[in-house]
Design an enzyme around this catalytic site. Structure first.
Site, PDB file in Angstrom:
ATOM      1  N   GLY A 167       7.675   6.945 -16.851  1.00 35.78           N
ATOM      2  CA  GLY A 167       9.095   7.245 -16.695  1.00 35.78           C
ATOM      3  C   GLY A 167       9.741   6.462 -15.576  1.00 35.78           C
ATOM      4  O   GLY A 167      10.684   6.939 -14.926  1.00 35.78           O
TER       5      GLY A 167
ATOM      6  N   ASP B  24      -2.572  -3.437 -33.746  1.00 39.45           N
ATOM      7  CA  ASP B  24      -3.155  -3.997 -34.966  1.00 39.45           C
ATOM      8  C   ASP B  24      -4.458  -3.296 -35.338  1.00 39.45           C
ATOM      9  O   ASP B  24      -5.533  -3.899 -35.364  1.00 39.45           O
ATOM     10  CB  ASP B  24      -3.391  -5.498 -34.787  1.00 39.45           C
ATOM     11  CG  ASP B  24      -3.744  -6.180 -36.106  1.00 39.45           C
ATOM     12  OD1 ASP B  24      -3.269  -5.718 -37.149  1.00 39.45           O
ATOM     13  OD2 ASP B  24      -4.505  -7.169 -36.078  1.00 39.45           O
TER      14      ASP B  24
ATOM     15  N   GLY C 188     -10.569 -13.878 -42.586  1.00 37.96           N
ATOM     16  CA  GLY C 188     -11.414 -12.953 -43.320  1.00 37.96           C
ATOM     17  C   GLY C 188     -12.316 -12.134 -42.427  1.00 37.96           C
ATOM     18  O   GLY C 188     -12.884 -11.136 -42.861  1.00 37.96           O
ATOM     19  N   ASN C 189     -12.440 -12.533 -41.161  1.00 35.59           N
ATOM     20  CA  ASN C 189     -13.294 -11.796 -40.244  1.00 35.59           C
ATOM     21  C   ASN C 189     -12.558 -10.653 -39.540  1.00 35.59           C
ATOM     22  O   ASN C 189     -13.163  -9.901 -38.780  1.00 35.59           O
ATOM     23  CB  ASN C 189     -13.842 -12.724 -39.161  1.00 35.59           C
ATOM     24  CG  ASN C 189     -14.902 -13.653 -39.694  1.00 35.59           C
ATOM     25  OD1 ASN C 189     -14.726 -14.854 -39.715  1.00 35.59           O
ATOM     26  ND2 ASN C 189     -16.009 -13.094 -40.146  1.00 35.59           N
ATOM     27  N   SER C 190     -11.258 -10.515 -39.768  1.00 38.22           N
ATOM     28  CA  SER C 190     -10.457  -9.567 -38.990  1.00 38.22           C
ATOM     29  C   SER C 190     -10.879  -8.120 -39.182  1.00 38.22           C
ATOM     30  O   SER C 190     -11.153  -7.692 -40.299  1.00 38.22           O
ATOM     31  CB  SER C 190      -8.990  -9.707 -39.388  1.00 38.22           C
ATOM     32  OG  SER C 190      -8.168  -8.926 -38.585  1.00 38.22           O
TER      33      SER C 190
ATOM     34  N   HIS D 282      -2.980  -5.005 -40.075  1.00 36.08           N
ATOM     35  CA  HIS D 282      -2.263  -5.748 -41.109  1.00 36.08           C
ATOM     36  C   HIS D 282      -2.896  -5.594 -42.491  1.00 36.08           C
ATOM     37  O   HIS D 282      -2.275  -5.910 -43.497  1.00 36.08           O
ATOM     38  CB  HIS D 282      -2.168  -7.227 -40.734  1.00 36.08           C
ATOM     39  CG  HIS D 282      -3.483  -7.879 -40.474  1.00 36.08           C
ATOM     40  ND1 HIS D 282      -4.045  -7.923 -39.226  1.00 36.08           N
ATOM     41  CD2 HIS D 282      -4.353  -8.496 -41.300  1.00 36.08           C
ATOM     42  CE1 HIS D 282      -5.204  -8.562 -39.289  1.00 36.08           C
ATOM     43  NE2 HIS D 282      -5.421  -8.909 -40.536  1.00 36.08           N
TER      44      HIS D 282
ATOM     45  N   GLN E 281      10.532   2.104 -14.257  1.00 36.87           N
ATOM     46  CA  GLN E 281      10.412   0.669 -14.491  1.00 36.87           C
ATOM     47  C   GLN E 281       9.800   0.036 -13.247  1.00 36.87           C
ATOM     48  O   GLN E 281      10.162   0.380 -12.114  1.00 36.87           O
ATOM     49  CB  GLN E 281      11.784   0.062 -14.786  1.00 36.87           C
ATOM     50  CG  GLN E 281      12.385   0.580 -16.087  1.00 36.87           C
ATOM     51  CD  GLN E 281      13.819   0.155 -16.265  1.00 36.87           C
ATOM     52  OE1 GLN E 281      14.653   0.338 -15.382  1.00 36.87           O
ATOM     53  NE2 GLN E 281      14.133  -0.416 -17.417  1.00 36.87           N
TER      54      GLN E 281
END
Length: 455
Positions: free
Chosen positions: A255, A115, A195-197, A86, A257
């Site tokens: 390939g 992320d 802020g630690n991300s 992000h 499900q």
């Protein structure tokens, strides 16, 4: 940081996890005590600031810049930095602050599907880069008893006040918060705040085994309550290696499900235990189809790993090398079997269709069945590659309705047998009933997914 969870902060966190191997001094008196290790690791951890200039509304003063804070770490001495995805999402200027206070402009090299993002800075010198470890060796730690486990030290830039250190443990592994199909987060109780991300998790050898990505907090709470999440280092390394080789993340693909083995499915298929992942659909021309995998197969092992469920199997294939062969151990018609699947490359998601008319009732289950003819295929957009029996109608409040069957579904199998006519489905139901079992398994293809139902 996962996007679809309002409980996760919009900035994030940075962890540094230290494996508590045979180093009792690191947890002296139940608390962390290894300043030398932290000092050695700090130069590879960076603070990141992003500045966005918001648009001014007509007739109003220009709003001030919006500054967000995050963290990252150097993965290549030439100036390549790994951080949270992000950080690269629609931001303006990105700057990186090194441990010695040097401020560098950064550009985005790559924004991963998860992320994670890679940045590039020009420092004019080699930067201290981290070494990768093996996140599969992690386990929840026990600080009180000081047994071999995983103590954690969090290093990052909380609230933008500067690099800070906090300590805790690995609280849990394999957390699935449903942000992506491949969630497998490390959970820690180290104090983490906005802020630690994007920071690294290190083991006691100083190797990266995780990347911080978010917090779980109650509604209205934005600080740490001891529920921090990190992406496993092996997943991050897979992403970095894939980008370096191909310029993109090249994910593996089965390939097929698959679904969890429920108690009803275990009963209907006469499985000795409720484990593994059962195949509910095989995509024509895909890796599973080429390997001979069939609907109703129960996959027990993928390579050397036991399959604990659909999520684990999807992750195993996603992180496998495209083109490699993966040995699957399975049960087919209650008999042990095995196939070798050549891992394919995951394609873009494809749309799917639904189903049609003609009526043959199955009143005890609330099902009305019909042949899957050309008219039905046109009406419901069913592809020519899908074969089976049409569910023409479902009675309200019936057994079939309770299990989610709906008009337009296609029944491909009952128990282990493929079906082509309504009579085949009826015969399969009566056969299961004649054995005295409590359930009959139906392999059903709906508009969006294939599934197994035990009625």
């Amino acid at each position: 940081m996962p996007r679809h969870l309002p409980s996760l902060p919009h900035h994030a966190l940075v962890l540094v996890v230290l494996l508590l191997l045979a180093a009792p001094r690191a947890w002296a008196g139940g608390g962390f005590d290894d300043a030398a290790l932290v000092a050695r690791l700090l130069p590879s951890v960076v603070a990141i600031d992003t500045t966005t200039l918001p648009s001014a509304e007509p007739g109003k003063p220009k709003p001030p810049p919006v500054i967000d804070h995050a963290s990252g770490f150097v993965i290549d001495s030439s100036g390549v930095i790994l951080t949270s995805g992000h950080v690269a999402d629609g931001k303006g200027a990105i700057r990186v602050v090194l441990q010695d206070g040097t401020v560098l402009a950064a550009r985005v090299l790559f924004r991963a599907p998860v992320d994670l993002a890679m940045l590039k800075v020009e420092a004019g010198r080699l930067l201290p880069a981290v070494q990768w470890g093996d996140s599969d060796r992690l386990r929840p730690g026990d600080i009180i008893q000081v047994r071999p486990g995983d103590g954690v030290v969090a290093i990052g830039n909380p609230l933008g006040i500067g690099i800070s250190v906090s300590a805790g443990i690995v609280s849990a592994l394999g957390r699935d918060i449903h942000a992506t199909p491949f969630d497998d987060f490390i959970q820690t109780d180290a104090a983490l705040n906005k802020g630690n991300s994007g920071g690294p998790l290190f083991n006691m050898k100083g190797e990266v085994i995780g990347v911080a990505t978010g917090l779980i907090t109650p509604k209205g709470v934005s600080g740490s309550i001891g529920l921090g999440l990190a992406i496993p280092g092996n997943d991050a390394q897979f992403m970095v290696d894939s980008f370096n080789r191909f310029g993109r993340v090249r994910s593996g693909w089965l390939g097929a499900q698959v679904a969890a083995v429920t108690p009803g499915i275990a009963d209907s298929l006469e499985l000795p235990q409720q484990h593994g992942a059962v195949v509910t659909g095989v995509l024509p021309g895909g890796p599973a189809a080429k390997a001979g995998l069939q609907v109703g197969d129960v996959i027990l092992r993928a390579g050397s790993q036991a399959v604990t469920g659909p999520h684990m199997l999807a992750r195993r294939f996603a992180t496998a090398t495209v083109g490699d062969s993966l040995h699957l151990t399975l049960l087919r018609a209650a008999t042990p079997a095995a196939v070798d699947v050549v891992v394919g490359e995951a394609p873009e998601p494809a749309g799917k269709a639904a189903a049609p008319p003609t009526i043959k009732p199955r009143p005890d289950l609330g099902l009305s069945l019909a042949p899957l003819d050309a008219a039905a295929r046109r009406q419901y957009g069913i592809p020519a590659t899908l074969h089976g029996v049409l569910v023409a109608a479902v009675a309200p409040d019936s057994v079939a309705a309770e299990h989610g069957l709906a008009a337009g579904d296609v029944i491909a199998r009952t128990q282990w047998s493929a079906v082509e006519r309504p009579e085949d489905v009826e015969a399969g139901i009566e056969s299961a009933r004649g054995t005295g079992r409590g359930h009959v398994m139906l392999a059903v293809q709906g508009p969006r997914r294939a599934r197994l139902l035990a009625l």
